[in-house]
Enzyme design. Structure first.
Site, PDB file in Angstrom:
ATOM      1  N   THR A  18     -48.702  42.436  74.690  1.00  0.00           N
ATOM      2  CA  THR A  18     -48.603  41.142  75.466  1.00  0.00           C
ATOM      3  C   THR A  18     -50.469  41.021  75.985  1.00  0.00           C
ATOM      4  O   THR A  18     -50.850  40.493  76.601  1.00  0.00           O
ATOM      5  CB  THR A  18     -47.487  41.145  75.714  1.00  0.00           C
ATOM      6  OG1 THR A  18     -46.960  40.801  75.409  1.00  0.00           O
ATOM      7  CG2 THR A  18     -47.741  39.590  76.457  1.00  0.00           C
ATOM      8  N   ASN A  32     -45.133  37.393  62.648  1.00  0.00           N
ATOM      9  CA  ASN A  32     -44.258  38.003  62.954  1.00  0.00           C
ATOM     10  C   ASN A  32     -42.226  37.387  62.498  1.00  0.00           C
ATOM     11  O   ASN A  32     -41.057  37.998  62.846  1.00  0.00           O
ATOM     12  CB  ASN A  32     -43.565  38.217  64.571  1.00  0.00           C
ATOM     13  CG  ASN A  32     -44.027  36.948  65.888  1.00  0.00           C
ATOM     14  OD1 ASN A  32     -45.196  36.814  65.252  1.00  0.00           O
ATOM     15  ND2 ASN A  32     -43.366  36.503  66.573  1.00  0.00           N
ATOM     16  N   GLN A  66     -46.944  43.148  63.774  1.00  0.00           N
ATOM     17  CA  GLN A  66     -46.612  43.448  63.301  1.00  0.00           C
ATOM     18  C   GLN A  66     -47.173  44.512  61.349  1.00  0.00           C
ATOM     19  O   GLN A  66     -46.624  44.899  60.699  1.00  0.00           O
ATOM     20  CB  GLN A  66     -46.229  42.330  62.572  1.00  0.00           C
ATOM     21  CG  GLN A  66     -45.023  41.506  64.023  1.00  0.00           C
ATOM     22  CD  GLN A  66     -44.121  41.804  64.414  1.00  0.00           C
ATOM     23  OE1 GLN A  66     -43.351  42.721  63.076  1.00  0.00           O
ATOM     24  NE2 GLN A  66     -43.312  41.840  65.519  1.00  0.00           N
ATOM     25  N   SER A  99     -48.631  47.325  69.677  1.00  0.00           N
ATOM     26  CA  SER A  99     -47.802  47.655  70.150  1.00  0.00           C
ATOM     27  C   SER A  99     -46.419  49.020  69.561  1.00  0.00           C
ATOM     28  O   SER A  99     -46.118  48.806  68.813  1.00  0.00           O
ATOM     29  CB  SER A  99     -46.676  46.634  70.422  1.00  0.00           C
ATOM     30  OG  SER A  99     -46.251  47.115  70.908  1.00  0.00           O
ATOM     31  N   ALA A 100     -46.573  50.488  69.929  1.00  0.00           N
ATOM     32  CA  ALA A 100     -45.630  50.812  69.845  1.00  0.00           C
ATOM     33  C   ALA A 100     -44.462  51.250  69.523  1.00  0.00           C
ATOM     34  O   ALA A 100     -43.972  51.364  68.241  1.00  0.00           O
ATOM     35  CB  ALA A 100     -46.038  52.322  71.093  1.00  0.00           C
ATOM     36  N   HIS A 101     -43.553  50.186  70.258  1.00  0.00           N
ATOM     37  CA  HIS A 101     -42.164  49.838  70.410  1.00  0.00           C
ATOM     38  C   HIS A 101     -42.136  48.713  68.643  1.00  0.00           C
ATOM     39  O   HIS A 101     -41.041  48.926  68.330  1.00  0.00           O
ATOM     40  CB  HIS A 101     -41.307  49.633  70.787  1.00  0.00           C
ATOM     41  CG  HIS A 101     -42.181  47.368  71.449  1.00  0.00           C
ATOM     42  ND1 HIS A 101     -40.657  46.836  71.259  1.00  0.00           N
ATOM     43  CD2 HIS A 101     -42.518  47.193  71.996  1.00  0.00           C
ATOM     44  CE1 HIS A 101     -41.073  45.361  71.396  1.00  0.00           C
ATOM     45  NE2 HIS A 101     -42.510  45.806  72.060  1.00  0.00           N
ATOM     46  N   THR A 134     -53.497  54.213  86.106  1.00  0.00           N
ATOM     47  CA  THR A 134     -52.605  54.663  86.188  1.00  0.00           C
ATOM     48  C   THR A 134     -51.809  54.871  83.706  1.00  0.00           C
ATOM     49  O   THR A 134     -50.728  54.504  84.029  1.00  0.00           O
ATOM     50  CB  THR A 134     -51.873  55.521  86.107  1.00  0.00           C
ATOM     51  OG1 THR A 134     -51.333  56.339  87.986  1.00  0.00           O
ATOM     52  CG2 THR A 134     -50.900  57.101  85.998  1.00  0.00           C
ATOM     53  N   CYS A 154     -38.925  36.822  71.052  1.00  0.00           N
ATOM     54  CA  CYS A 154     -39.427  36.135  72.313  1.00  0.00           C
ATOM     55  C   CYS A 154     -39.251  34.521  72.033  1.00  0.00           C
ATOM     56  O   CYS A 154     -39.341  33.665  74.271  1.00  0.00           O
ATOM     57  CB  CYS A 154     -41.156  36.078  72.212  1.00  0.00           C
ATOM     58  SG  CYS A 154     -41.329  37.572  71.512  1.00  0.00           S
TER      59      CYS A 154
HETATM   60  N1  PMP Z   1     -47.973  40.046  68.858  1.00  0.00           N
HETATM   61  C1  PMP Z   1     -46.994  39.854  67.891  1.00  0.00           C
HETATM   62  C2  PMP Z   1     -47.349  39.533  66.566  1.00  0.00           C
HETATM   63  C3  PMP Z   1     -45.409  40.324  68.600  1.00  0.00           C
HETATM   64  O1  PMP Z   1     -45.195  40.335  67.335  1.00  0.00           O
HETATM   65  C4  PMP Z   1     -45.355  40.556  69.512  1.00  0.00           C
HETATM   66  C5  PMP Z   1     -43.851  41.237  70.022  1.00  0.00           C
HETATM   67  N2  PMP Z   1     -43.216  40.451  69.630  1.00  0.00           N
HETATM   68  C6  PMP Z   1     -46.464  40.566  70.550  1.00  0.00           C
HETATM   69  C7  PMP Z   1     -47.570  40.254  69.846  1.00  0.00           C
HETATM   70  C8  PMP Z   1     -45.677  40.941  71.539  1.00  0.00           C
HETATM   71  O2  PMP Z   1     -45.858  42.370  71.801  1.00  0.00           O
HETATM   72  P1  PMP Z   1     -45.499  43.504  73.102  1.00  0.00           P
HETATM   73  O3  PMP Z   1     -44.346  43.714  73.580  1.00  0.00           O
HETATM   74  O4  PMP Z   1     -45.975  45.306  72.815  1.00  0.00           O
HETATM   75  O5  PMP Z   1     -46.217  43.115  74.306  1.00  0.00           O
END
Ligand code: PMP
Length: 393
Positions: A71, A148, A176, A196-198, A234, A322
């Protein structure tokens, strides 16, 4: 124990990421910008991680900016692009994640913003792209690598070639894709890449932006010298080290399991289409991520399905995490031409590396049981066999 089928929303920490995070919080917690030795060691660890990620993506270490996730990367990039090309237009696909779409709306007035249409399978239409690029004035294009919601893969190679032939800059939100599919030429073909790591077994709140070159004009967040003065704040060294550990793990697991899980997913889809007649796979004819299926159910609102499946021990999603708390229809499905009543009946199932064949089978059985239950006279009486009523949207 519930069976987790919502990996596109987030993934659990993988064992090596957990270990790396704990180790780093014990030994590498100092501020990497400070001047004593321990801080220097944290800084070295951070830059080693930068080098590993750069090698993985096929770029220079100076092109990697660590941040808090996709994001932030998407938002900062849109804000910067609007400033960088004050007269230029932006073209983004109709299926972009809200973290691209909403900043684009915020920073680019409507007359400088174009939408790239997708076909009914959710792939960007290259003929429309040609038309839009040929119209002149576009300086910046943003198309996600993998969706996604549907898992549909975008033709980024072809998009990159078309953009670059006209000197237009391309961003891809690869959130993704990374960790699930080989990175191939993604990071060299696309000027800007967010990740994005998660989404691949790493911690939440950590990600990266790959910029176009070491000498790029990109400037994100002000307020400090970190990340080559392009993203102040940081750095979260433990999270970055955990992200790299997760990427290594995810890349290995993907190579090992992707084919098997993809076949099991396909079998599950066939099963659901059989036990719940009239089910449709959204984007099912296009190349897709091996872990994702978006099912358009023939009856009953998705929240009803989700709640019942949850009670049976299966965690799925109504679309993107989301927007699941959001009453509005999915803009992705709208762009694909899916009608409103159908949008209220979609369920996203997204597997992870630990998903087993028996989990898919059990989920298929749970779909059959849930449908039988809701379709029974008692089930219909108790509720909402009225999902197809567009007034409820
Ligand atoms: N872009 C896509 C295609 C995603 O699937 C997501 C997570 N739903 C994001 C951006 C946002 O990622 P983050 O949770 O790291 O902000």
């Amino acid at each position: 124990m519930a069976v987790y089928f919502d990996h596109n929303a987030t993934t659990p920490l993988c064992p090596s990421a957990r270990e790396a995070w704990l180790d780093a919080n014990n030994a590498r917690w100092h501020n990497p910008s400070s001047l004593y030795r321990s801080a220097g060691e944290a800084n070295i660890a951070l830059n080693d991680a930068r080098g590993v990620l750069a090698d993985y993506l096929g770029c220079e270490a100076e092109q990697i900016l660590f941040n808090s996730g996709a994001t932030e990367g998407n938002h900062s990039l849109m804000a910067w692009a609007a400033e960088r090309w004050p007269e230029g237009k932006i073209a983004i696909s109709g299926i972009e994640h809200p973290s691209v779409r909403e900043p684009a709306q915020r920073y680019f007035p409507a007359e400088r913003r174009l939408e790239l249409p997708v076909d009914e399978e959710g792939r960007v239409r290259l003929d429309a792209l040609d038309g839009i690029l040929g119209g002149g004035g576009v300086r910046f294009v943003s198309v996600m690598a993998a969706c996604n919601e549907t898992g549909v893969l975008q033709p980024w190679k072809e998009i990159a070639a078309r953009c670059h032939a006209q000197g237009i800059v391309l961003h891809t939100d690869a959130t993704q894709w990374i960790g699930k599919l080989p990175v191939g030429g993604l990071a060299s073909d696309c000027d800007y890449v967010t990740g994005s790591a998660h989404k691949f077994g790493g911690p939440k709140g950590c990600g990266f932006l790959k910029i176009a070159s070491e000498n790029d004009a990109y400037a994100g967040q002000n307020g400090g010298p970190q990340e080559f003065r392009r993203r102040a704040g940081t750095q979260n060294v433990p999270a970055v080290l955990a992200m790299l550990a997760a990427l290594e793990w995810a890349d290995g697991e993907s190579r090992r399991c992707a084919e098997r899980i993809g076949l099991e997913r396909d079998q599950f889809e066939r099963e659901v289409c059989k036990v719940v007649p009239g089910t449709r796979i959204v984007g099912g004819k296009a190349p897709r991520l091996w872990n994702t299926t978006l099912l358009a159910m023939p009856d009953f609102e998705h929240v009803r399905w989700l709640t019942r499946l949850d009670r049976l021990g299966f965690q799925v999603s109504t679309g993107s995490a989301c927007s699941s708390g959001d009453a509005g229809p999915s803009h992705t499905l709208q762009a694909m031409g899916v009608d409103f009543p159908t949008m209220k009946r979609v369920l996203r199932v997204s597997a992870g590396w630990q998903t087993r064949g028996e989990d898919w089978e059990a989920l298929g059985e749970a779909f059959a049981a849930t449908f039988a239950d809701m379709a029974s006279p008692k089930g219909r009486l108790s509720g909402q066999g009225i999902a197809a009523d567009p007034r409820r949207l």
